[in-house]
Write an enzyme that holds these catalytic residues in place. Structure first.
Site, PDB file in Angstrom:
ATOM      1  N   HIS A 138       0.819  -1.229   0.000  1.00  0.00           N
ATOM      2  CA  HIS A 138       0.000   0.000   0.000  1.00  0.00           C
ATOM      3  C   HIS A 138       0.847   1.270   0.000  1.00  0.00           C
ATOM      4  CE1 HIS A 138      -3.538  -2.374   0.449  1.00  0.00           C
ATOM      5  NE2 HIS A 138      -3.180  -2.863   1.616  1.00  0.00           N
ATOM      6  N   ASP A 172      -2.443 -10.676  -2.240  1.00  0.00           N
ATOM      7  CA  ASP A 172      -3.003 -10.196  -0.966  1.00  0.00           C
ATOM      8  C   ASP A 172      -4.499  -9.920  -1.175  1.00  0.00           C
ATOM      9  OD1 ASP A 172      -1.906  -8.702   1.778  1.00  0.00           O
ATOM     10  OD2 ASP A 172      -3.671  -7.702   0.954  1.00  0.00           O
ATOM     11  N   HIS A 174      -6.093  -7.378  -0.375  1.00  0.00           N
ATOM     12  CA  HIS A 174      -6.281  -5.974  -0.744  1.00  0.00           C
ATOM     13  C   HIS A 174      -5.504  -5.611  -2.006  1.00  0.00           C
ATOM     14  CE1 HIS A 174      -6.595  -6.292   3.738  1.00  0.00           C
ATOM     15  NE2 HIS A 174      -7.710  -5.603   3.508  1.00  0.00           N
ATOM     16  N   ASP A 261      -4.385 -12.843   3.864  1.00  0.00           N
ATOM     17  CA  ASP A 261      -5.661 -12.314   4.367  1.00  0.00           C
ATOM     18  C   ASP A 261      -6.840 -12.716   3.480  1.00  0.00           C
ATOM     19  OD1 ASP A 261      -4.398 -10.643   2.557  1.00  0.00           O
ATOM     20  OD2 ASP A 261      -4.547  -8.833   3.798  1.00  0.00           O
TER      21      ASP A 261
HETATM   22  N1  Q9C Z   1     -10.454  -2.938  10.855  1.00  0.00           N
HETATM   23  C1  Q9C Z   1      -2.398  -5.171   4.267  1.00  0.00           C
HETATM   24  O1  Q9C Z   1      -3.003  -6.234   4.224  1.00  0.00           O
HETATM   25  N2  Q9C Z   1      -7.479  -1.492   7.897  1.00  0.00           N
HETATM   26  N3  Q9C Z   1      -3.002  -4.022   4.645  1.00  0.00           N
HETATM   27  C2  Q9C Z   1      -8.729  -2.095   7.600  1.00  0.00           C
HETATM   28  C3  Q9C Z   1      -9.685  -3.185   9.663  1.00  0.00           C
HETATM   29  C4  Q9C Z   1      -6.525  -1.381   6.838  1.00  0.00           C
HETATM   30  C5  Q9C Z   1      -4.374  -3.978   5.014  1.00  0.00           C
HETATM   31  C6  Q9C Z   1      -9.721  -2.000   8.730  1.00  0.00           C
HETATM   32  C7  Q9C Z   1      -6.190  -2.660   6.140  1.00  0.00           C
HETATM   33  C8  Q9C Z   1      -4.808  -2.629   5.532  1.00  0.00           C
HETATM   34  C9  Q9C Z   1      -0.947  -5.108   3.922  1.00  0.00           C
HETATM   35 ZN    ZN Z   2      -3.987  -7.142   2.769  1.00  0.00          ZN
END
Ligand code: Q9C
Ligand code: ZN
Length: 318
Positions: A138, A172, A174, A261
C-alpha cells in the site's frame, strides 16, 4: 528455498489504527511473522532461514521520494517519541492505518533489506521467501498507508528490473495501490493483482478493472477485483487468468506480493480460501517456472498463519 528473516521487525508494534473515526486494535502485529517462523522451524526448515544484508538507501530512493523517506525518519526519531499511541501524520499518508512509532523507520528499512536480500539471492537461487514486516504494497511513492511505509515488493522488483522484465503477482486480499502507482507508467514491470473489489473494500481508491496503466505502461497493469465471499473455484479460475498474463509477458523474474488475508478465517478479509488451497495456489504459480521472490504482505489470523504459510511453501517447493 531460502527464507530471509530478522527479529528486528518486533520493535514496530503500534497498538491502534483509526478506521472510520474509530480506534481499533492494530491487526498487523509482530506475532504474525513469529508464528510463520515458528511453524517453518517446526517443519524442519530452520536451516534455510538467513538474516538480511544491508543495502544502500539509494534502492529505496529509486522508488520513494527523498522528501518522504526523510520525513518518515524524522517523525520516527522525534515526534513519535512523544506519543503513546503512535503518531498519525497529516502529510504523506493515505489513511489512518499507518501509525508511526519510534522504531518504525528502522524496521521499515530492515523489511526492505529482507526483500532486497531475497532479490539479490535470486541471481543464484530459484526461489526465495522474504518474511517482510511491516508489509509494503500500500506504500506509494510518497505516501504511507494500510500498515505499509516502504514498498518492499516494488523496491525488490525495481532492483531486479536492472536485469530484465519483472512481473509482480499480488495475491493479498487488498489491492496493492502503492505498487500499481509506482509502476503505472512502466512497461518493464508488469503488475497483476487479485483482490477485493475496491468499491466494497480497502483501499477503496484504486484497484478497478479499468486501471490498465498509462503512457508506456498502458497494458502493463491488470486488476482482477473480486466480490466479498469469493470461493476457491472462482479464485483459482481468476488466478489461472493472471498466470496466463504473466506467462505471455515472459519476465526474467517473478515477484509475488503474498498476503494470507484471503483466508476464510481472516479477521479483516472476506474470501473463502482454506488452508490446503494455498498449496494449490503456490503450485499453480510455480508452474510458470520463473525465478521467484515471495514477499510477505498481509494475513492477520495469527493462530493459523503458520499453517497457511507452510501449506503455501509446500506448493512452492514441489
Ligand atoms: N479494521 C495489508 O493487508 N485497515 N493491509 C482495515 C480493519 C486497513 C491492510 C480496517 C487494512 C490494511 C498489507
Ligand atoms: Zn492485505
Amino acid at each position: 528455498m531460502n527464507i530471509v528473516y530478522t527479529p528486528l521487525h518486533k520493535k514496530h508494534n503500534p497498538k491502534w489504527e483509526i478506521f472510520d473515526e474509530e480506534k481499533v486494535p492494530y491487526a498487523e502485529v509482530p506475532e504474525r511473522i513469529e508464528q510463520i517462523v515458528k511453524e517453518l522451524k517446526k517443519q524442519g526448515m530452520g536451516e534455510s532461514i538467513i538474516p538480511p544484508q544491508e543495502f544502500s538507501q539509494r534502492y529505496i530512493q529509486y522508488v520513494h521520494q527523498q522528501h518522504y523517506i526523510d520525513y518518515l525518519q524524522r517523525i520516527s526519531k522525534k515526534e513519535a517519541k512523544k506519543r503513546k499511541d503512535g503518531y498519525f501524520t497529516t502529510f504523506f499518508i493515505n489513511d489512518l492505518c499507518a501509525p508511526v512509532v519510534p522504531p518504525t523507520y528502522d524496521t521499515a528499512v530492515a523489511s526492505v533489506n529482507c526483500a532486497l536480500t531475497g532479490a539479490r539471492l535470486l541471481y543464484k537461487e530459484k526461489l526465495v521467501y522474504a518474511l517482510c514486516r511491516p508489509p509494503g504494497h500500500h506504500a506509494e511513492k510518497n505516501r504511507m498507508g494500510g500498515y505499509c511505509y516502504f514498498n518492499n515488493a516494488a523496491i525488490a522488483a525495481n532492483y531486479l528490473s536492472q536485469n530484465g522484465k519483472v512481473a509482480i503477482l499480488d495475491i493479498d486480499f487488498h489491492h496493492g495501490n502503492g505498487t500499481q502507482q509506482i509502476f503505472y507508467e512502466r512497461a518493464d514491470v508488469l503488475y497483476v493483482s487479485l483482490h477485493i473489489d475496491p468499491k466494497i473494500g480497502f483501499p477503496y481508491t484504486a484497484g478497478l478493472a479499468d486501471e490498465e496503466g498509462s503512457g508506456k505502461g498502458k497494458g502493463f497493469n491488470k486488476n482482477f477485483p473480486l466480490p466479498l465471499g469469493t470461493n476457491e473455484d472462482t479464485y483459482m479460475k481468476t488466478l489461472q487468468q493472471a498466470i496466463r498474463l504473466v506467462k505471455s509477458y515472459k519476465p526474467t523474474t517473478l515477484v509475488i506480493s503474498c498476503g494470507f488475508d484471503t483466508y476464510e478465517k481472516d479477521p479483516i478479509g472476506g474470501f473463502k480460501l482454506s488452508i490446503p488451497f494455498y498449496e494449490k495456489m503456490a503450485r499453480a504459480i510455480m508452474s510458470l517456472d520463473f525465478p521467484t521472490l515471495v514477499v510477505q504482505e498481509g494475513g492477520y489470523n495469527v493462530d493459523d498463519l503458520g499453517k497457511i504459510a507452510y501449506s503455501f511453501v509446500k506448493g512452492l517447493e514441489e
